[in-house]
Scaffold this active site. Structure first.
Site, PDB file in Angstrom:
ATOM      1  N   ASP A   1      -4.626 -12.839   3.681  1.00  0.00           N
ATOM      2  CA  ASP A   1      -5.899 -12.136   4.386  1.00  0.00           C
ATOM      3  C   ASP A   1      -7.167 -12.292   3.314  1.00  0.00           C
ATOM      4  O   ASP A   1      -8.152 -11.853   3.907  1.00  0.00           O
ATOM      5  CB  ASP A   1      -5.884 -10.560   4.574  1.00  0.00           C
ATOM      6  CG  ASP A   1      -5.083  -9.933   3.480  1.00  0.00           C
ATOM      7  OD1 ASP A   1      -4.989 -10.468   2.375  1.00  0.00           O
ATOM      8  OD2 ASP A   1      -4.665  -8.577   3.856  1.00  0.00           O
TER       9      ASP A   1
ATOM     10  N   HIS B   1      -6.615  -6.948  -0.198  1.00  0.00           N
ATOM     11  CA  HIS B   1      -6.598  -5.606  -0.497  1.00  0.00           C
ATOM     12  C   HIS B   1      -5.887  -5.103  -1.835  1.00  0.00           C
ATOM     13  O   HIS B   1      -4.894  -5.948  -2.145  1.00  0.00           O
ATOM     14  CB  HIS B   1      -6.181  -4.819   0.802  1.00  0.00           C
ATOM     15  CG  HIS B   1      -6.695  -5.365   2.011  1.00  0.00           C
ATOM     16  ND1 HIS B   1      -5.934  -6.051   2.990  1.00  0.00           N
ATOM     17  CD2 HIS B   1      -8.056  -5.166   2.424  1.00  0.00           C
ATOM     18  CE1 HIS B   1      -6.945  -6.094   4.010  1.00  0.00           C
ATOM     19  NE2 HIS B   1      -8.212  -5.635   3.749  1.00  0.00           N
TER      20      HIS B   1
ATOM     21  N   HIS C   1       0.927  -1.160   0.071  1.00  0.00           N
ATOM     22  CA  HIS C   1      -0.110   0.159   0.224  1.00  0.00           C
ATOM     23  C   HIS C   1       0.956   1.281   0.029  1.00  0.00           C
ATOM     24  O   HIS C   1       0.376   2.210   0.046  1.00  0.00           O
ATOM     25  CB  HIS C   1      -1.041   0.184   1.111  1.00  0.00           C
ATOM     26  CG  HIS C   1      -2.048  -1.137   1.104  1.00  0.00           C
ATOM     27  ND1 HIS C   1      -2.900  -1.216   0.218  1.00  0.00           N
ATOM     28  CD2 HIS C   1      -2.224  -1.802   2.210  1.00  0.00           C
ATOM     29  CE1 HIS C   1      -3.719  -2.298   0.644  1.00  0.00           C
ATOM     30  NE2 HIS C   1      -3.248  -2.697   1.608  1.00  0.00           N
TER      31      HIS C   1
ATOM     32  N   ASP D   1      -3.246 -10.603  -2.057  1.00  0.00           N
ATOM     33  CA  ASP D   1      -3.717 -10.185  -0.834  1.00  0.00           C
ATOM     34  C   ASP D   1      -4.941  -9.531  -1.236  1.00  0.00           C
ATOM     35  O   ASP D   1      -5.378  -9.104  -2.396  1.00  0.00           O
ATOM     36  CB  ASP D   1      -2.677  -8.727  -0.513  1.00  0.00           C
ATOM     37  CG  ASP D   1      -2.977  -8.205   0.772  1.00  0.00           C
ATOM     38  OD1 ASP D   1      -2.251  -8.455   1.732  1.00  0.00           O
ATOM     39  OD2 ASP D   1      -4.211  -7.512   1.097  1.00  0.00           O
TER      40      ASP D   1
HETATM   41 ZN    ZN Z   1      -4.114  -7.049   3.003  1.00  0.00          ZN
END
Ligand code: ZN
Length: 379
Positions: A274, A188, A149, A186
């Site tokens: 995740d 996200h 990120h 991931d």
């Molecule tokens: Zn994540």
């Protein structure tokens, strides 16, 4: 070393880990929030526990002893500058030296976090070095803090430095690697990696993630890259509730075809764990069997395009119980070794609904497959 010994060595899987990765302190927090007037302080989700327990399971299963340990080193300031601004690097160093504090959206660091983040990025560089030099066949960098990120001029989402971005730039500048692909599984969106390479046709970035989970304003299918890099960014947003069927189909129909078209010389997996059915920060249904199959598909693609060269950089994953078993499945697949440590959650999770590919998930995969077919061919 004899040729035969070298060959056997090269078949091994590398593992990067370090005690200091567990010492980075992101403070208190719940979900994406820090404590507030009415939010009782609790342990931060990006705690050392998931990673420490993942490493512990690799150890007690007997797998670690069959891997090649790779010592991480600190990324230099010049290496951090492959991606980050001097302003941001200085800010991380200053806040870290002052004992820690908030440094971005959903990012707090502690005392000494700057040096640990340098070691995290440097661990990914060391993994790249080992794979590119042929000392190991592939490698898993169990690093912390995570990186996908982080932006050039700021950290966010628990991420300090863009570990994978820095390691890929190192592979290109120091080792002369040309084409690289990133597969970010991931839950996200890998927004920082996307931003780093959005105008770079030498890097194919693929992110498979929960639609509008985090960051909520990024990861859409129509962000495909700019200029010469058009169609070298592939976002695959999947609906919440997607499980084994949706993920495996997305990889079969979009991720792998994109890799086979692009023909990278090196594949980097941004390995967040995740998207599991037990994760508190995602709403997906994946199991260890899903991660085993995703890893198998990427390794097979790497065998046919990238000489088998795959480096995984650890990203998110917040279930203390389940991250270790999902991670073990990935590393077992990397090493082509099956230990006796069976996933005790698997039977119960697979009895639940939501694993088969649903029509609305299939529609999302169809759209991604159409975009994957536009990835430029190379190699
Ligand atoms: Zn994540």
């Amino acid at each position: 070393m004899t040729h035969q010994a070298y060959s056997e060595h090269r078949q091994r899987t590398g593992l990067v880990a370090h005690e200091r990765y567990f010492w980075h302190d992101p403070g208190n927090g719940i979900g994406f929030s820090g404590p507030t007037t009415f939010v009782q302080p609790d342990r931060h989700p990006e705690s050392p526990d998931t990673k420490r327990r993942f490493l512990a399971l690799l150890d007690v299963s007997g797998l670690t002893s069959q891997l090649e340990r790779i010592e991480p080193r600190a990324a230099t300031r010049a290496e951090l500058q492959y991606f980050h601004t001097t302003r941001y690097i200085d800010e991380v160093a200053r806040i870290s030296a002052a004992g820690g504090g908030e440094i971005g959206d959903s990012l707090t660091i502690g005392a000494g976090s700057y040096e640990i983040a340098q070691l995290s990025a440097g661990g990914c560089i060391a993994a790249i070095d080992a794979v590119v030099a042929g000392r190991v066949r592939n490698a898993y960098a169990l690093v912390r803090p995570p990186g996908h990120h982080a932006d050039a001029d700021g950290g966010r989402g628990f991420c300090v430095f863009g570990n994978a971005v820095i390691a890929i730039r190192h592979a290109q500048r120091v080792h002369g690697i040309g084409r690289v692909a990133v597969v970010d599984w991931d839950v996200h969106h890998g927004n920082g990696t996307e931003t780093a390479f959005i105008d770079d046709p030498s890097v194919l970035t693929i992110s498979v993630h929960q639609d509008r989970c985090y960051p909520v304003d990024s990861g859409q299918l129509d962000v495909v890259g700019t200029g010469d890099a058009r169609n070298t960014n592939l976002n695959i947003p999947l609906p919440p509730g997607s499980g084994h069927g949706a993920y495996v189909t997305a990889f079969e129909r979009a991720v792998v075809p994109a890799l086979l078209r692009f023909r990278p010389e090196l594949i980097v997996i941004a390995s967040g764990l995740d998207a599991s059915a037990l994760d508190p920060l995602g709403r997906m249904m994946c199991t260890s069997r899903t991660y085993r199959e995703l890893a198998r598909q990427v390794l097979a693609a790497a065998d046919s395009t990238a000489g088998g060269r795959v480096v995984a950089t650890h990203e998110g994953g917040y279930s203390n119980g389940y991250v270790p078993f999902c991670g073990l499945a990935v590393v077992e697949t990397f090493a082509d070794i099956r230990t006796e440590a069976n996933d005790p959650y698997l039977g119960e999770l697979e009895c639940q609904a939501g694993h088969a590919l649903e029509p609305h998930q299939s529609a999302a995969v169809d759209a991604a497959a159409a975009q994957a077919a536009r990835v430029p061919t190379g190699g």
